[in-house]
Design an enzyme around this catalytic site. Structure first.
Site, mmCIF file in Angstrom:
data_model
loop_
_atom_site.group_PDB
_atom_site.id
_atom_site.type_symbol
_atom_site.label_atom_id
_atom_site.label_comp_id
_atom_site.label_asym_id
_atom_site.label_seq_id
_atom_site.Cartn_x
_atom_site.Cartn_y
_atom_site.Cartn_z
ATOM 1 N N TYR A 1 22.578 -14.921 -6.572
ATOM 2 C CA TYR A 1 22.188 -14.058 -7.682
ATOM 3 C C TYR A 1 23.107 -12.846 -7.669
ATOM 4 C CZ TYR A 1 19.375 -11.003 -10.653
ATOM 5 O OH TYR A 1 18.952 -10.169 -11.651
ATOM 6 N N HIS B 1 2.080 7.365 -5.039
ATOM 7 C CA HIS B 1 0.708 6.973 -5.369
ATOM 8 C C HIS B 1 0.751 6.204 -6.693
ATOM 9 C CE1 HIS B 1 -1.747 9.779 -2.618
ATOM 10 N NE2 HIS B 1 -0.504 9.803 -2.198
ATOM 11 N N GLY C 1 4.985 12.077 -4.414
ATOM 12 C CA GLY C 1 5.912 11.068 -3.933
ATOM 13 C C GLY C 1 6.995 11.744 -3.147
ATOM 14 N N ASN C 2 7.631 10.974 -2.285
ATOM 15 C CA ASN C 2 8.738 11.521 -1.514
ATOM 16 C C ASN C 2 9.618 10.395 -1.031
ATOM 17 O OD1 ASN C 2 7.387 10.701 1.141
ATOM 18 N ND2 ASN C 2 5.907 12.173 0.310
ATOM 19 N N HIS D 1 -5.189 4.549 0.631
ATOM 20 C CA HIS D 1 -4.199 5.589 0.438
ATOM 21 C C HIS D 1 -3.193 5.149 -0.633
ATOM 22 C CE1 HIS D 1 -1.410 8.723 2.603
ATOM 23 N NE2 HIS D 1 -1.203 8.682 1.311
ATOM 24 N N SER E 1 8.082 19.611 0.750
ATOM 25 C CA SER E 1 6.669 19.381 0.411
ATOM 26 C C SER E 1 6.262 20.147 -0.846
ATOM 27 C CB SER E 1 5.790 19.833 1.586
ATOM 28 O OG SER E 1 4.434 19.554 1.309
ATOM 29 N N GLY E 2 5.638 19.443 -1.788
ATOM 30 C CA GLY E 2 5.000 20.109 -2.928
ATOM 31 C C GLY E 2 5.932 20.792 -3.915
ATOM 32 N N ASP F 1 11.285 -12.608 -5.500
ATOM 33 C CA ASP F 1 12.673 -12.149 -5.591
ATOM 34 C C ASP F 1 12.937 -10.979 -4.647
ATOM 35 O OD1 ASP F 1 13.667 -13.967 -7.440
ATOM 36 O OD2 ASP F 1 13.182 -12.732 -9.185
ATOM 37 N N HIS G 1 7.457 6.965 -0.459
ATOM 38 C CA HIS G 1 5.999 6.934 -0.561
ATOM 39 C C HIS G 1 5.619 7.446 -1.941
ATOM 40 C CE1 HIS G 1 1.798 7.475 0.007
ATOM 41 N NE2 HIS G 1 1.840 8.787 0.077
ATOM 42 N N SER H 1 8.388 17.321 3.561
ATOM 43 C CA SER H 1 7.186 16.619 3.115
ATOM 44 C C SER H 1 6.171 16.502 4.244
ATOM 45 C CB SER H 1 7.578 15.208 2.655
ATOM 46 O OG SER H 1 6.429 14.399 2.546
ATOM 47 N N SER H 2 4.896 16.681 3.905
ATOM 48 C CA SER H 2 3.861 16.549 4.934
ATOM 49 C C SER H 2 3.821 15.123 5.503
ATOM 50 C CB SER H 2 2.490 16.942 4.364
ATOM 51 O OG SER H 2 2.219 16.196 3.195
ATOM 52 N N ASP H 3 4.424 14.163 4.801
ATOM 53 C CA ASP H 3 4.452 12.784 5.290
ATOM 54 C C ASP H 3 5.642 12.497 6.201
ATOM 55 O OD1 ASP H 3 2.126 11.935 3.837
ATOM 56 O OD2 ASP H 3 3.322 11.966 2.012
#
Lengths: 230, 230, 230, 230
Positions: free
Chosen positions: A226, A96, A27-28, A168, A44-45, A119, A94, A73-75
């Site tokens: 709200y 998973h 995640g990132n 993905h 990254s990683g 909501d 991002h 991050s590679s993303d």
């Protein structure tokens, strides 16, 4: 100012394992400083257990590293493509996360079935088309961003603050990094609910449109009531 | 006396995240002081992490704020409608707990399938009808309460201490705020069990009525013998 | 000796919430002192949070309270019926654990599908027949024990150290209270696995009998070689 | 050197309960010292709560105990068979993790459905054939290893760093014990995702092969660019 943004991005990244959204380093989170056109993103990683705010990486809008001892991050190109296309977005995440990723593997949009969804999302959570072989073998992470942007084309991105990329997983966003993580948590939860609801009743009907509008607008519309007055 | 009730309502609200029933601020608990005709309820959109007993809001039976610096929960009119209609109810809770909400999205009552259910509910847990467009666009939260009350019309509310609102989620209640939370935990658990049981055997039969009566009455009837003498 | 057994039964009861097998007070463990013909069991409806070893209740084989300030578990007659029928059993546990209870609601035995099951159970985990209206309205908890005993009639109870009661939930047992809890944990886990496996492949085949025998006997047979020599 | 490897194997074993992969003692990790042809493995049936690095058992390639006061895991011959056959493997783990085991009970390979899977596995995760009655009644644990090795015959074992044994459960491996555990966590997570995805869409298609290759190679290929330069 960059230091404050690093702290913010660090805190948002650390919220991912706390909310059960990530396994290992899957995640990132990033945030953008629109004035200075800089994006702060997770390296990254790097393990969440040992990561510090100083480990965050600062890149320009083309992805060149300006600060930080690690690779971003590679993303990163996916994040940048979304920041360039949608001026309203201030933070992106991002993951998973299990159930949202399962919908992506099933190749189905997450349908709006109830007020929990409405909501935060004023529509179904779209599943993108597949990337082509050329798009994957070319500038893959950039193309992922472009495919997301295309899928959102006619939507207000803060009204559909998340999407799942086919085969993905989920991307979510918001006005800030913190809000992006908030929306990622919501996506995972509504993805889980929708899975269970479909199993209970394959013939269920999506949420009534007037109920969806009511719930989205009572939290996000011009007459939102709200929460506390701001 | 109001201070004691604030503590009680605060404690009941704090039990929601501990039991895994809420994400973020998606839940609220109230209790009523019948003598003074006042209701104590959680403030709207306030985080459980920082909330204190003093943050609880005191309203009268029309929803006017009598004490507290925050707006009450946006669901306050739903709570008030139920307190006005059912004199036996002393505490009410609303959540978006995962499995009970999935049944609400599926548009199905949670069927009584076993003794776990019958230990607390003397019937299926009903799913309300959909609110109409007029009801949603009118006084929405009040109308939610009226639709719940109608669905309960012929039931003793303490024998059916909870319901799911179509495409929305669960409400539960009890003689006190604490008992309401207890019943909300039970609803979520039996909603999960019923989902799994249905997946295992779509042709299963509901609990035998004599077994349901036995279990409900051994805990709640005039000759109850579960637990310690009181 | 009774004090040591109280500690043992207390510790076994406290293991239930730690293993995620109980919500609130929905579980109870007992153990028997065969020489003195006494059973130590959890008091009825007492919270795990405040319970102490001294709160355990000592009863004789007819259920008369010999020691303790509380009423024993309402399920005591079920435990006693099993102790009277099966001399090999030293400890018994009853829970409403989620997946085992769902199988009970589905009215299906938990099939032996893999070595995880066969490491502890030499057969399917049977689901009892329904109790009749007379059995429920008569001495219900005693009759529950008799129905369990009948369902086990031709089995060695330590080779089938657990069962699910139709529309109710699981009972497990062992040579000691601790072993009974161990088997209850296994039942819940294999109930969950079997649910998922059935969803993946409705046409799956049960475990090969020679594989079942191998796994059960390498842990429990006369030539067991799993674990350390004793 | 053996002491360092004992620490490593101990730490990898302790990671199993932390990642939710084991109940009780249902798991074991080993690592090999290729130069000295020795394998360090968890002792059989010892609780994770009290285990220490000194409890690890050192065996030679035929399974003779060289160091340690306990018997090695009963699965030791399976580990040794894999170390003998595949020189690339440095660590092996076996668990009964819930979802991977359910696929083994269903008798189905875990299909590659998305990038989460492809980030670690370059293929489906195979389910072995059933062992024959002769294989089970003969040298069972050795034969389990041979059946795994046969199922992998044409694969690069580090490109398919795990497998499920029919009606039994998962084995995973890697260059080190730690990497083996990492891959076991991934297997369990992709097994869960694939279960949910199949429930959502029984007609889903497996991951596009070019997407699978892209993801596997960006993490593991000669031009890997995920993570930090090493």
């Amino acid at each position: 100012m960059t230091d404050a943004l690093k702290e913010e991005v660090y805190a948002a990244n650390m919220a991912l394992p706390r909310h059960g959204l990530v396994t290992f380093t899957w995640g990132n989170v990033s945030a953008i400083d629109r004035d200075r056109q800089r994006v702060v993103i997770k390296p990254s990683g790097i393990s969440y257990d040992t990561m510090t705010p100083e480990d965050m990486v600062v890149v320009d809008m083309q992805g060149n590293v300006l600060e930080g001892k690690y690779r971003p991050s590679s993303d990163t190109p996916t994040h940048l493509a979304l920041y360039r296309r949608f001026a309203q977005i201030g933070g992106i995440v991002h993951t998973h996360s299990t159930h949202a990723t399962a919908w992506a593997q099933a190749g189905l949009s997450i349908p709006a079935l109830g007020t929990t969804h409405a909501d935060y999302f004023a529509s179904d959570i779209p599943c993108t088309r597949a990337l082509t072989e050329e798009e994957v073998n070319g500038d893959y992470e950039l193309n992922t961003g472009l495919v997301i942007a295309d899928a959102l084309a006619n939507s207000q991105p803060l009204h559909t603050p998340g999407i799942i990329v086919y085969q993905h997983g989920p991307f979510a966003w918001g006005k800030t990094a913190d809000e992006a993580v908030h929306n990622a948590v919501v996506m995972e939860e509504v993805a889980k609910m929708a899975w269970i609801a479909h199993g209970l009743n394959p013939h269920l009907t999506p949420i009534d449109s007037y109920l969806m509008e009511k719930h989205f607008s009572r939290k996000h519309g011009p007459h939102a009531y709200y929460g506390q007055a701001k």
